[in-house]
Design a protein around this motif. Sequence first.
Motif, PDB file in Angstrom:
ATOM      1  N   PHE A 234      36.200  30.064 -21.982  1.00 50.74           N
ATOM      2  CA  PHE A 234      34.717  29.227 -22.266  1.00 50.74           C
ATOM      3  C   PHE A 234      34.262  28.270 -21.244  1.00 50.74           C
ATOM      4  O   PHE A 234      33.437  28.220 -21.003  1.00 50.74           O
ATOM      5  CB  PHE A 234      34.910  29.020 -23.802  1.00 50.74           C
ATOM      6  CG  PHE A 234      34.651  30.106 -24.877  1.00 50.74           C
ATOM      7  CD1 PHE A 234      33.464  30.438 -25.336  1.00 50.74           C
ATOM      8  CD2 PHE A 234      35.837  30.789 -25.231  1.00 50.74           C
ATOM      9  CE1 PHE A 234      33.246  31.326 -26.095  1.00 50.74           C
ATOM     10  CE2 PHE A 234      35.682  31.677 -26.206  1.00 50.74           C
ATOM     11  CZ  PHE A 234      34.061  32.166 -26.467  1.00 50.74           C
ATOM     12  N   LEU A 237      32.704  30.041 -18.287  1.00 46.88           N
ATOM     13  CA  LEU A 237      31.713  30.865 -18.564  1.00 46.88           C
ATOM     14  C   LEU A 237      30.561  30.366 -18.004  1.00 46.88           C
ATOM     15  O   LEU A 237      29.444  31.322 -17.199  1.00 46.88           O
ATOM     16  CB  LEU A 237      31.242  31.158 -20.046  1.00 46.88           C
ATOM     17  CG  LEU A 237      32.586  32.310 -20.609  1.00 46.88           C
ATOM     18  CD1 LEU A 237      32.081  32.431 -22.277  1.00 46.88           C
ATOM     19  CD2 LEU A 237      32.424  33.547 -19.908  1.00 46.88           C
ATOM     20  N   SER A 238      30.082  28.918 -18.047  1.00 52.23           N
ATOM     21  CA  SER A 238      29.091  28.538 -17.560  1.00 52.23           C
ATOM     22  C   SER A 238      28.895  28.506 -15.968  1.00 52.23           C
ATOM     23  O   SER A 238      27.949  28.864 -15.467  1.00 52.23           O
ATOM     24  CB  SER A 238      28.877  27.030 -17.594  1.00 52.23           C
ATOM     25  OG  SER A 238      28.762  26.808 -19.367  1.00 52.23           O
ATOM     26  N   ALA A 257      26.936  21.841 -19.216  1.00 49.40           N
ATOM     27  CA  ALA A 257      26.804  23.392 -19.886  1.00 49.40           C
ATOM     28  C   ALA A 257      28.257  23.844 -20.164  1.00 49.40           C
ATOM     29  O   ALA A 257      28.515  24.347 -21.304  1.00 49.40           O
ATOM     30  CB  ALA A 257      26.025  24.625 -18.908  1.00 49.40           C
ATOM     31  N   ALA A 258      29.345  23.731 -19.303  1.00 52.67           N
ATOM     32  CA  ALA A 258      30.659  23.964 -19.739  1.00 52.67           C
ATOM     33  C   ALA A 258      31.073  22.977 -20.778  1.00 52.67           C
ATOM     34  O   ALA A 258      31.942  23.439 -21.627  1.00 52.67           O
ATOM     35  CB  ALA A 258      31.380  23.809 -18.472  1.00 52.67           C
ATOM     36  N   PHE A 260      29.081  21.841 -23.015  1.00 47.52           N
ATOM     37  CA  PHE A 260      28.592  22.097 -24.374  1.00 47.52           C
ATOM     38  C   PHE A 260      29.211  23.176 -25.036  1.00 47.52           C
ATOM     39  O   PHE A 260      29.579  23.140 -26.099  1.00 47.52           O
ATOM     40  CB  PHE A 260      27.115  22.339 -24.037  1.00 47.52           C
ATOM     41  CG  PHE A 260      26.516  22.745 -25.311  1.00 47.52           C
ATOM     42  CD1 PHE A 260      25.878  21.733 -26.300  1.00 47.52           C
ATOM     43  CD2 PHE A 260      26.093  24.186 -25.493  1.00 47.52           C
ATOM     44  CE1 PHE A 260      25.144  22.255 -27.449  1.00 47.52           C
ATOM     45  CE2 PHE A 260      25.672  24.415 -26.601  1.00 47.52           C
ATOM     46  CZ  PHE A 260      25.209  23.748 -27.549  1.00 47.52           C
ATOM     47  N   SER A 261      29.557  24.180 -24.200  1.00 48.89           N
ATOM     48  CA  SER A 261      30.310  25.497 -24.665  1.00 48.89           C
ATOM     49  C   SER A 261      31.584  25.064 -25.129  1.00 48.89           C
ATOM     50  O   SER A 261      32.141  25.566 -26.224  1.00 48.89           O
ATOM     51  CB  SER A 261      30.229  26.521 -23.604  1.00 48.89           C
ATOM     52  OG  SER A 261      30.944  26.169 -22.453  1.00 48.89           O
ATOM     53  N   SER A 262      32.558  24.328 -24.347  1.00 51.12           N
ATOM     54  CA  SER A 262      33.765  24.008 -24.993  1.00 51.12           C
ATOM     55  C   SER A 262      33.910  23.097 -25.989  1.00 51.12           C
ATOM     56  O   SER A 262      34.581  23.286 -26.856  1.00 51.12           O
ATOM     57  CB  SER A 262      34.372  23.380 -23.463  1.00 51.12           C
ATOM     58  OG  SER A 262      34.510  23.978 -22.562  1.00 51.12           O
ATOM     59  N   LEU A 264      31.608  23.182 -28.498  1.00 50.94           N
ATOM     60  CA  LEU A 264      31.253  24.032 -29.581  1.00 50.94           C
ATOM     61  C   LEU A 264      32.476  24.784 -29.971  1.00 50.94           C
ATOM     62  O   LEU A 264      32.805  24.938 -31.160  1.00 50.94           O
ATOM     63  CB  LEU A 264      30.173  24.976 -29.221  1.00 50.94           C
ATOM     64  CG  LEU A 264      29.597  25.745 -30.334  1.00 50.94           C
ATOM     65  CD1 LEU A 264      29.239  24.946 -31.492  1.00 50.94           C
ATOM     66  CD2 LEU A 264      28.583  26.556 -30.087  1.00 50.94           C
ATOM     67  N   THR A 265      33.090  25.361 -28.784  1.00 50.13           N
ATOM     68  CA  THR A 265      34.257  26.250 -29.270  1.00 50.13           C
ATOM     69  C   THR A 265      35.438  25.458 -29.891  1.00 50.13           C
ATOM     70  O   THR A 265      36.295  25.734 -30.768  1.00 50.13           O
ATOM     71  CB  THR A 265      34.896  26.989 -28.011  1.00 50.13           C
ATOM     72  OG1 THR A 265      33.697  27.552 -27.373  1.00 50.13           O
ATOM     73  CG2 THR A 265      35.748  27.974 -28.294  1.00 50.13           C
TER      74      THR A 265
END
Length: 318
Positions: A234, A237-238, A257-258, A260-262, A264-265
């Motif tokens: 994750f 992914l960005s 962006a990384a 944010f995704s990290s 959230l996970t």
Amino acid sequence: ERRGGSGSEDGGGGRWLRERRCGRPMAGESTPLVRGNGKRGSDDGLNRDLGLARDAYQNNDLELSKLAHQTKAATEEGHRTEGSMIKSVVFGGLDGILTTFAIVSGATGGGFGTGVILVLGFSSKLADALAMGLGDALSTKAENEHIRKEREREYWEYDNYPEGEIQEMIELYQNRGMTKEDAEKVIRLMAPHRDFFVDVMMVEELGLQVPDDDENPWFDGFVTFCSFIFFGLFPLLSYCIFPLAFPDMTTHQLFVAACFSSGLTLFLLGAIKSLFSVKRWYHAGAEMLVIGSVVCFVAYSLAYITKAIVGVDPNELA
């Protein structure tokens, strides 16, 4: 002199969460009682639905607690396996995402480009996943062997000098507040049941829970490895997806962006982790989010400071 182990508070969650990975409690859980002639994983004969009991405790619902004690939960094979697998997924995933996120943060703080971040991220992720999966399996295997060896010794002592074992248990129960008469009555009733008595001794005297015969540490290690790999993707992914859709994005924009995704996970995994503890899902999720933020800050700051001191030119490696 051997001393008994002690447990902590019991965790909440569904019925299957009572089953523990590797047959032992994890953080936030209490030491389980030995059930059914010393054999765990079988019907314990208790007229209580543990899932309802936990829900009643979480919500302070006395009526639900009464219902839980009046309702016998169906015992199904596979509950312990399911609980064990989910714990491996959650804790392997948390380690995977935090480790990779730290690498991404450090590389970004050092001013390195997307190519370097991807190389460092993917190469270290695979190596760390192998180390963690193998370490999980080998450490569990070694601990199980130690527990079974201790159990063999307890069997030997029981077979050769049962009265000595009985007196040890009586003293232990006295130390926990029972009178000598009550402790002797309880232990004398228990003592003729060899397997049950020895397994209770393992828990009460040594603080060790005997693992099931069909337990497979290598399967747990494999699940941990796969979870580490999957969730460790994750933070990367960005850097793999966004440059294809938005070629003009800078490295720092990709890093946001990384994050944010990290984040959230991490929050979702923390919320799932709450099923194994007494914390509310939002508290556990926020806790993991804070931990991830600290990891990100420390890795980014140290890389930035090191770059300034050493004088590395990131453009040479970008």
